[in-house]
Enzyme design. Sequence first.
Site, short mmCIF file in Angstrom:
data_model
loop_
_atom_site.label_atom_id
_atom_site.label_comp_id
_atom_site.label_asym_id
_atom_site.label_seq_id
_atom_site.Cartn_x
_atom_site.Cartn_y
_atom_site.Cartn_z
N LYS A 56 0.82 -1.22 0.00
CA LYS A 56 0.00 0.00 0.00
C LYS A 56 0.85 1.27 0.00
CE LYS A 56 -4.17 -2.16 1.72
NZ LYS A 56 -3.70 -3.56 1.87
C1 LIG Z 1 -4.31 -4.65 1.29
C2 LIG Z 1 -3.54 -5.90 1.13
C3 LIG Z 1 -3.92 -6.90 0.22
C4 LIG Z 1 -5.18 -6.80 -0.62
O1 LIG Z 1 -5.09 -5.81 -1.62
P1 LIG Z 1 -6.41 -5.35 -2.40
O2 LIG Z 1 -6.00 -4.17 -3.21
O3 LIG Z 1 -7.39 -4.97 -1.32
O4 LIG Z 1 -6.88 -6.48 -3.22
C5 LIG Z 1 -3.12 -8.02 0.09
N1 LIG Z 1 -2.01 -8.19 0.85
C6 LIG Z 1 -1.61 -7.25 1.74
C7 LIG Z 1 -0.40 -7.50 2.55
C8 LIG Z 1 -2.36 -6.08 1.91
O5 LIG Z 1 -1.96 -5.15 2.81
#
Ligand SMILES: *Cc1c(COP(=O)(O)O)cnc(C)c1O
Length: 469
Positions: A112
């Site tokens: 993120k």
């Molecule tokens: C947020 C997250 C996901 C999922 O991502 P999306 O965009 O919601 O599909 C997967 N793995 C980790 C470690 C995350 O922080």
Amino acid sequence: MEYISTRGQAPTLNFEQATLNGLADDGGLYLPTSWPALSQGEIRGLQGKSYPELAFSIIQHFTCDCVPDDTLKELVHDACAGFRHDAVAPIKQLDDQLFLMELFHGPTLAFKDYALQILGQLFQYFLSRRGHACTIIGATSGDTGSAAIAGLKGLSSVELFMLHPHNRVSDVQRRQMTTVLADNIHNIAVDGTFDDCQNMVKSLFSDLDFKNKYALSAVNSINWARIAAQVVYYFRAAIALGAPEREISFSVPTGNFGNVLAGYVAKQMGLPIRKLIIGSNRNDILTRFFESGSMERRDVQTTLSPSMDIGISSNFERYLFELVNHDSDRLHGLMREFQEEGRFNVGRDMLNRARQDFSAYRLTDEDTRKDIKTTYEATGETIDPHSIIGVSAARKEGFEEVPIVVLATAHPAKFPDAIESALGRKPFLPDELSEILTLEERCRNLPNDVSTLMKFVESSLASDNYPKR
Ligand SMILES: *Cc1c(COP(=O)(O)O)cnc(C)c1O
């Protein structure tokens, strides 16, 4: 470039407005009226660029007139400065045709950061140009909160209030948030669950007087700018492995559908992507959809991959809009049905089209542990409980001469208990994480009560001399 809402009843916006607004007024999600297309020659021209250069070249197609080129270059450069690997998103080879792109070299060690570092810069730029400030309020069950805090800390135009459920996030996850002592960051631990936190945030946003008075805004994963920033690493991997000459597939551990949607956008822009492979845990609403054509809500279960423990994949609405050929009335109907009955069905034709772009698999906790172990034994790599779902989904899909890049969404050290249960030992803790274990924390504990939250927000903003300009 203009942005329209999937539900067709909100005003058309430019990139700046879509970024600052997040969700559309009609409850829909913003997306561009058409996809920017790159020729093979243009894609070839991206070969050899550094990550910030590439990010500029891609994101520029979405920002258009809203950000001058020189400014965008600077913003992207500053956003990448906090990453701990010179390649920003390095790629490792696990097997002949299996690659791992490490998207965990940002400040909070999860993917993120790749979007939120850029989003923070964009917010600051747009708001200071307008002479405005805004108040961002969000709820987190873990990774989003720390990445948002790391992206927004210290910015003069933004105050951030981040709610998390008290005692329901891991120590590391909490400390990644609460040890940030910047004046504009306000951590709140709520006596309740993640859903309680989210409901409190929704109540604040639905109080229009409050919303307008404090210029509330959101940076959650439906914010279009986050998707745009994520398109960059799909180009990065594909070009490194031979695009535009060679096809490639991606395997993505998926929750809200935000990450993998960026892969779909990259494909629409001309990147030769064969398949986008979705991996889910037991919260498998997407995998069930790709099996049956029926999107059906179920209760959320707790798994070893908590960042994928979601009941509804909100970003799927953008892809659904594509599937109904931008017929917002039809889309609105499906979403209403989902709201009222907890399910909708798209029928054979649409399902078959969707299956050309995506395939989907699921992994139980038991197989998650097993696959972490076998992958470690075969490759020496310790893979976190989210990313391993991508690895396993890739293996289930098979290769057919097309290499698959798994997006590794978190550093294994973020989930030490899951790693220990799979390998019998804790993962190696990088310096960034061991440091925060001793730093001072700052966090306000509040009851599950909206009016108390409102008072806390108001008094915090008053003591910060809000509004600042
Ligand atoms: C947020 C997250 C996901 C999922 O991502 P999306 O965009 O919601 O599909 C997967 N793995 C980790 C470690 C995350 O922080």
